[in-house]
Design a protein around this motif. Structure first.
Motif, PDB file in Angstrom:
ATOM      1  N   HIS A  53       0.818  -1.211   0.000  1.00 26.47           N
ATOM      2  CA  HIS A  53       0.000   0.000   0.000  1.00 26.47           C
ATOM      3  C   HIS A  53       0.856   1.266   0.000  1.00 26.47           C
ATOM      4  O   HIS A  53       0.422   2.300  -0.495  1.00 26.47           O
ATOM      5  CB  HIS A  53      -0.912   0.035   1.231  1.00 26.47           C
ATOM      6  CG  HIS A  53      -1.981  -1.006   1.217  1.00 26.47           C
ATOM      7  ND1 HIS A  53      -2.813  -1.237   2.293  1.00 26.47           N
ATOM      8  CD2 HIS A  53      -2.371  -1.880   0.259  1.00 26.47           C
ATOM      9  CE1 HIS A  53      -3.653  -2.217   2.000  1.00 26.47           C
ATOM     10  NE2 HIS A  53      -3.402  -2.621   0.767  1.00 26.47           N
ATOM     11  N   GLU A  72      -0.904   4.014  -4.499  1.00 20.57           N
ATOM     12  CA  GLU A  72      -1.977   4.529  -5.335  1.00 20.57           C
ATOM     13  C   GLU A  72      -1.838   6.045  -5.484  1.00 20.57           C
ATOM     14  O   GLU A  72      -1.753   6.765  -4.487  1.00 20.57           O
ATOM     15  CB  GLU A  72      -3.341   4.208  -4.717  1.00 20.57           C
ATOM     16  CG  GLU A  72      -3.573   2.740  -4.415  1.00 20.57           C
ATOM     17  CD  GLU A  72      -3.773   1.894  -5.655  1.00 20.57           C
ATOM     18  OE1 GLU A  72      -3.985   2.472  -6.738  1.00 20.57           O
ATOM     19  OE2 GLU A  72      -3.718   0.653  -5.528  1.00 20.57           O
ATOM     20  N   THR A  81       4.165  -0.003  -9.535  1.00 22.46           N
ATOM     21  CA  THR A  81       3.102  -0.896 -10.004  1.00 22.46           C
ATOM     22  C   THR A  81       3.303  -1.347 -11.442  1.00 22.46           C
ATOM     23  O   THR A  81       3.009  -2.487 -11.792  1.00 22.46           O
ATOM     24  CB  THR A  81       1.722  -0.234  -9.858  1.00 22.46           C
ATOM     25  OG1 THR A  81       1.696   0.991 -10.613  1.00 22.46           O
ATOM     26  CG2 THR A  81       1.409   0.051  -8.408  1.00 22.46           C
ATOM     27  N   GLN A 354      -8.709  -7.508 -15.264  1.00 21.85           N
ATOM     28  CA  GLN A 354      -7.268  -7.352 -15.083  1.00 21.85           C
ATOM     29  C   GLN A 354      -6.493  -8.024 -16.210  1.00 21.85           C
ATOM     30  O   GLN A 354      -5.488  -7.497 -16.690  1.00 21.85           O
ATOM     31  CB  GLN A 354      -6.835  -7.917 -13.732  1.00 21.85           C
ATOM     32  CG  GLN A 354      -7.392  -7.169 -12.537  1.00 21.85           C
ATOM     33  CD  GLN A 354      -7.109  -5.673 -12.611  1.00 21.85           C
ATOM     34  OE1 GLN A 354      -5.967  -5.251 -12.747  1.00 21.85           O
ATOM     35  NE2 GLN A 354      -8.158  -4.872 -12.523  1.00 21.85           N
ATOM     36  N   GLU A 363       1.054  -6.874 -10.497  1.00 21.26           N
ATOM     37  CA  GLU A 363       0.123  -5.769 -10.305  1.00 21.26           C
ATOM     38  C   GLU A 363      -1.312  -6.236 -10.459  1.00 21.26           C
ATOM     39  O   GLU A 363      -2.217  -5.775  -9.743  1.00 21.26           O
ATOM     40  CB  GLU A 363       0.430  -4.638 -11.283  1.00 21.26           C
ATOM     41  CG  GLU A 363      -0.455  -3.412 -11.130  1.00 21.26           C
ATOM     42  CD  GLU A 363      -0.406  -2.798  -9.739  1.00 21.26           C
ATOM     43  OE1 GLU A 363      -1.306  -1.988  -9.427  1.00 21.26           O
ATOM     44  OE2 GLU A 363       0.497  -3.121  -8.945  1.00 21.26           O
ATOM     45  N   ARG A 366      -2.098  -7.830  -7.191  1.00 18.43           N
ATOM     46  CA  ARG A 366      -2.213  -6.823  -6.137  1.00 18.43           C
ATOM     47  C   ARG A 366      -3.546  -6.101  -6.217  1.00 18.43           C
ATOM     48  O   ARG A 366      -4.222  -5.862  -5.202  1.00 18.43           O
ATOM     49  CB  ARG A 366      -1.068  -5.813  -6.234  1.00 18.43           C
ATOM     50  CG  ARG A 366      -0.990  -4.844  -5.051  1.00 18.43           C
ATOM     51  CD  ARG A 366      -0.045  -3.692  -5.332  1.00 18.43           C
ATOM     52  NE  ARG A 366      -0.616  -2.737  -6.282  1.00 18.43           N
ATOM     53  CZ  ARG A 366      -1.421  -1.731  -5.940  1.00 18.43           C
ATOM     54  NH1 ARG A 366      -1.764  -1.551  -4.674  1.00 18.43           N
ATOM     55  NH2 ARG A 366      -1.900  -0.916  -6.862  1.00 18.43           N
ATOM     56  N   ARG A 367      -3.952  -5.715  -7.430  1.00 20.67           N
ATOM     57  CA  ARG A 367      -5.215  -5.000  -7.586  1.00 20.67           C
ATOM     58  C   ARG A 367      -6.407  -5.889  -7.253  1.00 20.67           C
ATOM     59  O   ARG A 367      -7.409  -5.420  -6.698  1.00 20.67           O
ATOM     60  CB  ARG A 367      -5.329  -4.453  -9.008  1.00 20.67           C
ATOM     61  CG  ARG A 367      -4.303  -3.361  -9.305  1.00 20.67           C
ATOM     62  CD  ARG A 367      -4.554  -2.678 -10.628  1.00 20.67           C
ATOM     63  NE  ARG A 367      -3.519  -1.696 -10.926  1.00 20.67           N
ATOM     64  CZ  ARG A 367      -3.586  -0.804 -11.897  1.00 20.67           C
ATOM     65  NH1 ARG A 367      -4.659  -0.778 -12.698  1.00 20.67           N
ATOM     66  NH2 ARG A 367      -2.602   0.049 -12.104  1.00 20.67           N
ATOM     67  N   ARG A 370      -6.582  -6.014  -3.568  1.00 25.41           N
ATOM     68  CA  ARG A 370      -7.092  -4.730  -3.071  1.00 25.41           C
ATOM     69  C   ARG A 370      -8.616  -4.659  -3.241  1.00 25.41           C
ATOM     70  O   ARG A 370      -9.333  -4.146  -2.374  1.00 25.41           O
ATOM     71  CB  ARG A 370      -6.425  -3.586  -3.820  1.00 25.41           C
ATOM     72  CG  ARG A 370      -6.755  -2.187  -3.308  1.00 25.41           C
ATOM     73  CD  ARG A 370      -6.215  -1.968  -1.900  1.00 25.41           C
ATOM     74  NE  ARG A 370      -6.534  -0.638  -1.404  1.00 25.41           N
ATOM     75  CZ  ARG A 370      -5.748   0.423  -1.515  1.00 25.41           C
ATOM     76  NH1 ARG A 370      -4.577   0.300  -2.137  1.00 25.41           N
ATOM     77  NH2 ARG A 370      -6.105   1.573  -1.011  1.00 25.41           N
TER      78      ARG A 370
END
Length: 404
Positions: A53, A72, A81, A354, A363, A366-367, A370
């Motif tokens: 994060h 972000e 990212t 994605q 990435e 990760r997204r 999230r």
């Protein structure tokens, strides 16, 4: 004779490398900053925290720490990212992704005294080369002490979290033929989730685990299974025997009928033949051309720890570019206690979106993690682990800061 810029940077690299053999973890940031200062560059290392994060600066003695950078919405975060080197907008500076092999560690900010140096034709490549060396040195130096681990943490870890963090492989690995990336949440308080992989010769082994419960005992069960499966695999045993070795290890070490769900797979990197055993685990998703084409439903056996003499091996033929998404039940069940669970349909939709973006596998995962956390909107109900494997000769390019 005046040294050329290339020679100056090479000498700086040599200086860092020669000194690195005796580095303590808390000395790396300062030593690197000192060497770069001789080139007229102010350099700061930022490590990604374990939940990915925030990018946190590695302290330099005698210098005020800069502010952490959010992953972000910041230039530093974009470099991290996308694994992409990015020049600063209003300063003679570069943000350079820092990887160890292909595992994303963070970024390095280079601020130049001379704006002309920052804009030089070879500056980016020099910065990337140095960042690559520092990434390797961080990985080599970190086990000597706690300093670099603490830089990358936003809070303390539980005993179970510490245990599993010592056993799991890096979050990302890539070769010319396959890229594997994983995320495990909550990373500081994980109980029974885990993952593993091994890429050797023409085969890639992939695995994901979920021990019953959420406690130190669950963590012990998961680490026991990972060790048992690795032991059997490294002795040359097949997937069924790996599962039976895990069964024996669990029954030997635990008296409370403890079990672990798991998915074990062996991918032939030449032919695309995927052989797998599913020990009571959620069915993985196969994505092709950015769309989910099927769940893997075969290869069933009882959870590990419950001997199953009828265990079967499933088979699937992958096509170049296919992605395999493994996950624990904490992903689709996220939010079930407080409202609507994340669900399989939402997982499929997000995974497809994605895949369509062409983002690097780390990435994309990760997204997705999230999105699961955002949907949950509070403390986790259960561990949630994701592992994405892409059988592709181009996937590795996307996780490197420069083209192959």
């Amino acid at each position: 004779m005046e040294r050329t810029p290339e020679r100056q940077w090479l000498d700086a690299l040599s200086d860092v490398l020669l000194r690195s053999h005796l580095f303590q973890p808390d000395e790396l940031g300062g030593a690197f900053a000192d060497v770069m200062a001789t080139l007229g560059v102010h350099a700061t290392i930022y490590l990604a925290d374990e939940e990915q994060h925030t990018l946190r600066p590695v302290p330099v003695p005698g210098r005020a720490d800069p502010q952490p950078q959010p992953v972000e919405g910041s230039v530093a975060g974009r470099a991290f990212t996308l694994v992409e080197s990015i020049p600063a907008l209003n300063a003679p500076a570069w943000w350079i992704p820092m990887v160890d092999g292909t595992d994303r560690l963070g970024v390095i900010e280079y601020v130049f005294d001379d704006a002309a140096d920052a804009a030089g034709p070879h500056t980016r490549r020099r910065c990337e080369t140095v960042a690559g060396l520092i990434g390797h040195l961080i990985t080599a130096t970190r086990p000597k002490g706690d300093h670099l681990r603490l830089v990358g943490r936003s809070r303390s870890a539980t005993v179970a979290g510490e245990l599993l963090s010592q056993v799991l492989p890096p979050l990302t690995a890539a070769t010319q033929r396959i890229t594997v990336s994983a995320v495990l949440e909550p990373c500081y308080d994980v109980g029974g989730d885990g993952f593993d992989y091994a890429i050797d010769g023409d085969h890639a082994f992939l695995a994901i685990f979920d021990a019953v419960g959420h406690s130190l005992k669950a963590g012990l069960a998961c680490t026991t299974v990972i060790a048992a499966v690795r032991s059997a695999r490294r002795c040359g045993h097949d997937l069924v025997t790996q599962g039976r070795t895990a069964d024996a290890s669990l029954t030997d070490q635990f008296t409370d009928a403890r079990f672990v769900t798991a998915f074990l797979a062996d991918l032939d990197l030449e032919t695309g033949l995927l052989r797998y055993v599913n020990a009571g685990h959620p069915r993985p998703l196969l994505l092709r051309g950015g769309k989910m084409v099927r769940e893997l439903r075969a290869g069933r056996r009882l959870p590990l720890g419950i001997p199953d003499t009828a265990a079967r091996v499933g088979e699937e033929i992958l096509e170049p570019g296919d992605q395999l998404l493994l996950f624990t039940d904490g992903v689709p069940e996220a939010g079930v206690r407080t409202g609507e669970p994340f669900g399989l349909r939402r997982l499929v939709d997000f995974a497809e979106r994605q895949a369509a973006t062409g983002l690097p596998a780390p990435e994309a995962v990760r997204r997705l993690a999230r999105a699961v956390a955002d949907h949950r909107g509070g403390p986790p109900d259960d561990d949630a682990t994701l592992l994405l494997a892409e059988w592709s000769r181009t996937a590795a390019v996307r996780v490197l800061p420069t083209p192959l």
